[in-house]
Structure formats: structure tokens, C-alpha cells
Design a protein around this motif. Structure first.
Motif, PDB file in Angstrom:
ATOM      1  N   LEU A 107       0.855  -1.193   0.000  1.00 31.07           N
ATOM      2  CA  LEU A 107       0.000   0.000   0.000  1.00 31.07           C
ATOM      3  C   LEU A 107       0.886   1.236   0.000  1.00 31.07           C
ATOM      4  O   LEU A 107       1.571   1.522   0.981  1.00 31.07           O
ATOM      5  N   GLY A 108       0.884   1.962  -1.108  1.00 34.09           N
ATOM      6  CA  GLY A 108       1.781   3.095  -1.251  1.00 34.09           C
ATOM      7  C   GLY A 108       1.309   4.339  -0.539  1.00 34.09           C
ATOM      8  O   GLY A 108       0.140   4.479  -0.159  1.00 34.09           O
ATOM      9  N   ASN A 109       2.234   5.257  -0.346  1.00 29.59           N
ATOM     10  CA  ASN A 109       1.962   6.568   0.235  1.00 29.59           C
ATOM     11  C   ASN A 109       2.478   7.639  -0.719  1.00 29.59           C
ATOM     12  O   ASN A 109       3.401   7.402  -1.502  1.00 29.59           O
ATOM     13  N   VAL A 110       1.897   8.819  -0.629  1.00 28.47           N
ATOM     14  CA  VAL A 110       2.317   9.945  -1.466  1.00 28.47           C
ATOM     15  C   VAL A 110       2.676  11.110  -0.562  1.00 28.47           C
ATOM     16  O   VAL A 110       1.948  11.426   0.388  1.00 28.47           O
ATOM     17  N   ALA A 111       3.800  11.729  -0.849  1.00 28.74           N
ATOM     18  CA  ALA A 111       4.258  12.879  -0.070  1.00 28.74           C
ATOM     19  C   ALA A 111       4.969  13.841  -1.006  1.00 28.74           C
ATOM     20  O   ALA A 111       5.182  13.553  -2.190  1.00 28.74           O
ATOM     21  N   SER A 112       5.327  14.989  -0.480  1.00 33.03           N
ATOM     22  CA  SER A 112       6.094  15.983  -1.228  1.00 33.03           C
ATOM     23  C   SER A 112       7.489  16.053  -0.634  1.00 33.03           C
ATOM     24  O   SER A 112       7.645  16.254   0.572  1.00 33.03           O
ATOM     25  N   VAL A 113       8.504  15.857  -1.467  1.00 32.87           N
ATOM     26  CA  VAL A 113       9.880  15.862  -0.992  1.00 32.87           C
ATOM     27  C   VAL A 113      10.623  17.045  -1.609  1.00 32.87           C
ATOM     28  O   VAL A 113      10.455  17.350  -2.791  1.00 32.87           O
ATOM     29  N   GLU A 114      11.402  17.705  -0.789  1.00 33.43           N
ATOM     30  CA  GLU A 114      12.194  18.842  -1.267  1.00 33.43           C
ATOM     31  C   GLU A 114      13.622  18.377  -1.500  1.00 33.43           C
ATOM     32  O   GLU A 114      14.322  17.968  -0.570  1.00 33.43           O
ATOM     33  N   CYS A 124       6.261  12.459  -4.470  1.00 33.77           N
ATOM     34  CA  CYS A 124       6.970  11.190  -4.280  1.00 33.77           C
ATOM     35  C   CYS A 124       5.990  10.123  -3.823  1.00 33.77           C
ATOM     36  O   CYS A 124       5.360  10.247  -2.775  1.00 33.77           O
ATOM     37  N   TYR A 125       5.859   9.072  -4.618  1.00 32.85           N
ATOM     38  CA  TYR A 125       5.099   7.882  -4.225  1.00 32.85           C
ATOM     39  C   TYR A 125       6.113   6.850  -3.752  1.00 32.85           C
ATOM     40  O   TYR A 125       7.114   6.593  -4.423  1.00 32.85           O
ATOM     41  N   TYR A 126       5.895   6.264  -2.578  1.00 24.09           N
ATOM     42  CA  TYR A 126       6.808   5.233  -2.095  1.00 24.09           C
ATOM     43  C   TYR A 126       6.006   4.071  -1.531  1.00 24.09           C
ATOM     44  O   TYR A 126       4.918   4.249  -0.972  1.00 24.09           O
ATOM     45  N   CYS A 127       6.539   2.860  -1.705  1.00 25.00           N
ATOM     46  CA  CYS A 127       5.801   1.665  -1.324  1.00 25.00           C
ATOM     47  C   CYS A 127       6.769   0.566  -0.909  1.00 25.00           C
ATOM     48  O   CYS A 127       7.781   0.311  -1.574  1.00 25.00           O
ATOM     49  N   LEU A 128       6.480  -0.071   0.194  1.00 18.75           N
ATOM     50  CA  LEU A 128       7.224  -1.230   0.677  1.00 18.75           C
ATOM     51  C   LEU A 128       6.544  -2.482   0.135  1.00 18.75           C
ATOM     52  O   LEU A 128       5.328  -2.629   0.229  1.00 18.75           O
ATOM     53  N   PHE A 129       7.321  -3.388  -0.454  1.00 20.87           N
ATOM     54  CA  PHE A 129       6.725  -4.627  -0.959  1.00 20.87           C
ATOM     55  C   PHE A 129       7.687  -5.784  -0.769  1.00 20.87           C
ATOM     56  O   PHE A 129       8.891  -5.612  -0.598  1.00 20.87           O
ATOM     57  N   GLN A 130       7.122  -6.977  -0.806  1.00 17.34           N
ATOM     58  CA  GLN A 130       7.889  -8.205  -0.624  1.00 17.34           C
ATOM     59  C   GLN A 130       7.935  -9.000  -1.917  1.00 17.34           C
ATOM     60  O   GLN A 130       6.958  -9.045  -2.663  1.00 17.34           O
TER      61      GLN A 130
END
Length: 395
Positions: A107-114, A124-130
């Protein structure tokens, strides 16, 4: 075009452009050219953290385990197309996010990265997966039976990427499948998949708008009316783009599932024909297609957005299109409930259907929903007769 529609579009365009630009005049001067990047990190948690995740003491386990905090994990760069001077900043940002927990596998998350070196903010979309290892690769130690990764996609703004979060989650599943099927020399295929995320996830709607131009009204009408669409003489990429557009434009998830199923059956039985899109020539040709004033207005909204070239804006316009259709449907339902006891409200129903621009479709939707309600069913029957007698151009 309806004033409320134009005001909504103008507001969304300004908000998206503002989030892309970063706000101040100084930040806008530092805005980079349109680009997209990816980073793939190998994620390794400690044995203690893994045991906590797998415990049966009521805490989350398996794929729903929260990421370990503090120094309980490490990130190692596996692949990226991000400039080397920016990658450490992204890695630090992701590590801080992961250390806060509430990150779940798949399940991904979206944030703003500087990224400070060029001086701009990016979505920035980031997601942990196996990735489960093949049987021949596994060991007796269950800790090593799967590898974990964190993938990051950078591009556009936080608001823009949030519109595509669910599609990006599905894209990660495709990445897992590619990695599971990887054979000797297959690394380049995974790199190609990662680097194509923006084209494959964000740009299909934009490509469809550019392909069909004024004919987009037929596609919007098909999506809104649940009419089957068949694409002929097309390459696979174009076919996928068209079906992706139809899927996003559909009211699925916004209308009761049972109503959608009944409506699809009713439309198929009524028309006996699918909309055919013939892509054998440079300009696609539609057969058995329909349209109405509502779809024509929104088609023009898409064409107006095409002038700016912002692929995220097209998705926002499509979301507004669906929300307006749902709003009109709910208004009609309210008028029908009033018309069961008030003849003047019946006239209001008719005028609403005549002026909303999509009366032909809305009436079919409420007809299916009110099939088992005698009073409402009789109101719908009267409205159908009124609409048949009205000039077709009024719809």
C-alpha cells in the motif's frame, strides 16, 4: 458550458499548477523541466523486528506489519535513474518516513519531498513490498524466504500523484511479478518497467485525449452509459490506453454495485451493439456511438486542458466529470421522491432532465434503481414518455 463546470475546472487547474510550481516566485524560477524518476531500495529489517511482525500476540503480522523504527532497518540502493547527487537526500527522506511506521506492504503513500540541490519540491510515491523467493533459493530460515524492497516514483506534485495512487499500487504488483519471473539477464527488463512508470500510469488519459480530440465525447458517453466498447485494428498500447480511460471514467465504486450490474445488463439488452472504435486509419472512426450535451461540454473541458500539456490535469478533469454525473443523479433521485407526492415536483424532474444535458443516461440509471419501487417506477415511466416527446436536441 455550465458556469459551475468552468469554475471548477479553472480552480483545479490553478491548484494543480500551484502545487507543481511550488508556490513562491523564487521557487517557480527554479522549477525543473518535466521529468520523472524512480529509486529501488533493498529493505532489510532486524531479526527482532521480523519476529515482532510475525508474532501472534495480536500485533499486525505478515504483509500488514508496520516497518521497524529507528535503527531496526537499513536501505541499500538497488537501482535508480535519479542523479547521484540527489539520491542521498531521497534516501534520507524515505528512511525518516519508514521510521515513523504506519507503512504497510503493498500500500503506497504519497508525499512531497524537497530536493535541496536544485531547489524544488516534487511529488513522491513510495511503497514497501515483498518478493517471495523461488523454492530453490529458500533456506530453512524463514527470515530469508522473502526479500523486501522500497520503490519510489518521483514526478509532478503531491496532489497530482495522489490522483494515481491506486494505479501505482497496481503497478507495484506488476513489478513484483516481473521480479518473480526474472531470469538470467532480466535486469534490463525490470529497469525498463521502472523507468516507464510515468508513461504507463500517468500519461494514458492524456494520450487518449490527444488521439480522439472532439470524438472524445463518444468515449465519455460510452463510459457514463456503461456501453461495451470494442477496439479494432489497434496496437496493444492504444487499446490499453482506451480501456484505462474507460475504467477511470466509469462510475464504478460511486454507484451501488447491484445497480451497476443491472444497468450494464439493461444497456446491453437495449442496444444489442457495442461501440466499435476502428483504429485502422490515422483518425479513429466510431460506430454505434452516442453522445449528449453533457459529454460534449466535458469533451471541451478536456481539449482546453490539452493546451497546457499537464497530464495530471486530465485526471482531475475526469474526476470532476464523474462527480458532476453523481451529483446530477442524486438530484434526480431527490426530485423523483418529491414527485411521488407532488405533481409540480414531477414537472421539476422533467425540466431537470431536459436541461442537465445527460437526461438520456440519468433516466436509465434511476429506472434500474427504482425497478422494485412502484411509486417511483410510475414517476419514471411518466418521465420516459415526456422525454420521448421532447426534441432530441434538448437532451
Amino acid at each position: 458550458m455550465l458556469p459551475s463546470l468552468q469554475e471548477s475546472l479553472d480552480g483545479d487547474e490553478k491548484e494543480l499548477e500551484s502545487s507543481e510550481e511550488g508556490g513562491s516566485a523564487e521557487e517557480r524560477r527554479l522549477e525543473p523541466p518535466p521529468s520523472s524518476y524512480y529509486c529501488l531500495y533493498s529493505y532489510r529489517g532486524s531479526r527482532l523486528a521480523q519476529q515482532r511482525a510475525d508474532s501472534g500476540d495480536g500485533s499486525p503480522s505478515g504483509t500488514n506489519a508496520e516497518t521497524p523504527s529507528g535503527g531496526d532497518f537499513s536501505l541499500s540502493l538497488a537501482d535508480t535513474n535519479l542523479p547521484s547527487e540527489l539520491e542521498p537526500e531521497l534516501c534520507s527522506f524515505i528512511a525518516k518516513r519508514l521510521s515513523k511506521g504506519a507503512v504497510f506492504e503493498g500500500l503506497g503513500n504519497v508525499a512531497s519531498v524537497e530536493l535541496r540541490t536544485p531547489g524544488y519540491r516534487v511529488g513522491c510515491y513510495y511503497c514497501l513490498f515483498q518478493q517471495e523467493k523461488l523454492l530453490s533459493q529458500t533456506t530453512t530460515d524463514s527470515e530469508h524466504n522473502c526479500s523486501e524492497y522500497v520503490v519510489c516514483f518521483l514526478g509532478g506534485s503531491e496532489k497530482g500523484l495522489e490522483l494515481f495512487r491506486l494505479e501505482l499500487d497496481k503497478y507495484i504488483q506488476g513489478l513484483k511479478n516481473n521480479m518473480n519471473c526474472e531470469e538470467r539477464g532480466g535486469e534490463n527488463h525490470i529497469q525498463s518497467y521502472l523507468s516507464s512508470w510515468f508513461e504507463d500510469v500517468v500519461c494514458p488519459i492524456q494520450r487518449v485525449v490527444h488521439l480522439f480530440q472532439e470524438q472524445l465525447t463518444f468515449l465519455l458517453h460510452a463510459a457514463l452509459s456503461y456501453t461495451p466498447v470494442e477496439v479494432k485494428e489497434s496496437d496493444e498500447k492504444t487499446k490499453r490506453d482506451i480501456h484505462r480511460f474507460l475504467s477511470v471514467a466509469s462510475l464504478q465504486g460511486l454507484i451501488h454495485e447491484g445497480t451497476m450490474t443491472s444497468l450494464c445488463m439493461a444497456m446491453t439488452e437495449e442496444q444489442h451493439k457495442s461501440v466499435i472504435i476502428d483504429c485502422s486509419s490515422s483518425q479513429p472512426q466510431f460506430h454505434n456511438a452516442g453522445s449528449n450535451r453533457f459529454c460534449e461540454d466535458w469533451m471541451q473541458a478536456f481539449l482546453n486542458g490539452a493546451e497546457g500539456g499537464n497530464p495530471f490535469l486530465f485526471r482531475q478533469v475526469l474526476e470532476n466529470f464523474k462527480l458532476k454525473a453523481i451529483q446530477d443523479t442524486n438530484n434526480l433521485k431527490r426530485f423523483i421522491r418529491q414527485a411521488e407526492m407532488n405533481h409540480y415536483a414531477l414537472f421539476k424532474c422533467y425540466m431537470f432532465l431536459k436541461n442537465c444535458g445527460s437526461g438520456d443516461i440519468l433516466l436509465k440509471i434511476v429506472k434500474v434503481e427504482h425497478e422494485e419501487m412502484p411509486e417511483a417506477k410510475s414517476v419514471v415511466a411518466v418521465l420516459e414518455e415526456f422525454m420521448k416527446e421532447a426534441p432530441t436536441q434538448s437532451f
